[in-house]
Scaffold this active site. Sequence first.
Site, PDB file in Angstrom:
ATOM      1  CG  HIS A 103      -1.947   1.055   1.195  1.00 17.87           C
ATOM      2  ND1 HIS A 103      -1.673   2.344   1.587  1.00 17.87           N
ATOM      3  CD2 HIS A 103      -3.244   1.030   0.789  1.00 17.87           C
ATOM      4  CE1 HIS A 103      -2.767   3.077   1.424  1.00 17.87           C
ATOM      5  NE2 HIS A 103      -3.738   2.310   0.939  1.00 17.87           N
ATOM      6  CD  GLU A 175      -5.261   1.714  -3.115  1.00 18.00           C
ATOM      7  OE1 GLU A 175      -6.441   1.777  -2.783  1.00 18.00           O
ATOM      8  OE2 GLU A 175      -4.325   1.698  -2.297  1.00 18.00           O
TER       9      GLU A 175
HETATM   10  C1  PEP Z   1      -6.865   3.163   0.472  1.00 18.67           C
HETATM   11  O1  PEP Z   1      -6.513   3.381   1.624  1.00 18.67           O
HETATM   12  O2  PEP Z   1      -6.408   2.179  -0.119  1.00 18.67           O
HETATM   13  C2  PEP Z   1      -7.809   4.076  -0.153  1.00 18.67           C
HETATM   14  C3  PEP Z   1      -8.082   3.914  -1.413  1.00 18.67           C
HETATM   15  O3  PEP Z   1      -8.342   5.068   0.637  1.00 18.67           O
HETATM   16  P1  PEP Z   1      -9.547   6.071   0.215  1.00 18.67           P
HETATM   17  O4  PEP Z   1     -10.648   5.221  -0.355  1.00 18.67           O
HETATM   18  O5  PEP Z   1      -9.939   6.736   1.503  1.00 18.67           O
HETATM   19  O6  PEP Z   1      -9.006   7.005  -0.800  1.00 18.67           O
END
Ligand code: PEP
Length: 256
Positions: A103, A175
């Site tokens: 992450h 992400e």
């Molecule tokens: C995450 O922590 O992986 C994430 C996507 O957080 P958020 O949905 O709050 O942006």
Amino acid sequence: MKNMILAANWKLNKSPEQTRAFFATFLEILKNNASAYSQLGKQYQVAFFPSATSLEATSTSLRGTPVQFGVQNIYHESQGAFTGENSARVVKELGGHYILIGHSERRQYFHETNSSLNKKVHHALQEQLAPMYCIGETLEEREKGQTEKVLLTQITEGLKDVNPLLAGSLVIAYEPVWAIGTGKVATPDQVKETHAFVQTALVKLGFTSTPILYGGSAKASNAGELIQIPHVSGFLVGGASLEPQSFLDLIQASLS
Ligand code: PEP
């Protein structure tokens, strides 16, 4: 409807008591939605990543349900003199299925590198757990036009020597770092372009059917549109997963 994975990353939130309270409400509402509940575990998966100290409360709360869970991080060995680390073997013993690996907060605050994450991916697979390997570019990297280069490096180094034939449980979570916890969701065009790029890179390495989740301010109001995009196989959700109703709304929006 696509085969989807809807995953909740709780980060450093929720005590064991809060975890039990969350699942009591979440499961009650979910079971009352006969259509969503009957498809769960077949047409789509739901998975929670609680903090390590709430893992046992999660395991107990979810026992006998089709809802899955895992940890937010592991060490690349399952036991020994590694103070403060999490063991994949314990996750398995508690009935967990997934391991979140790489992450952006782990990369940023705990200096995890593609090569240290690669060891974790191998170890999760060895322990017959499903690695959910996170990749994503920072805002600076995107603005400098380096998104594809960064993602490709994270993919090739993080998955180095992983045999696609033995990695059927692998999941990728794309992400964009600038969209995590900021309320700034990537546009559908950005998601479309980047997921297509990630899919092509994975296929070239032999990962032909690895699901790619999107993460970054996903919520009920944008999930319905984003899930329609090719190669988006679900979401990794932070903020919108902390309340039962908001996560259930996101699940509902993704299903419809
Ligand atoms: C995450 O922590 O992986 C994430 C996507 O957080 P958020 O949905 O709050 O942006």
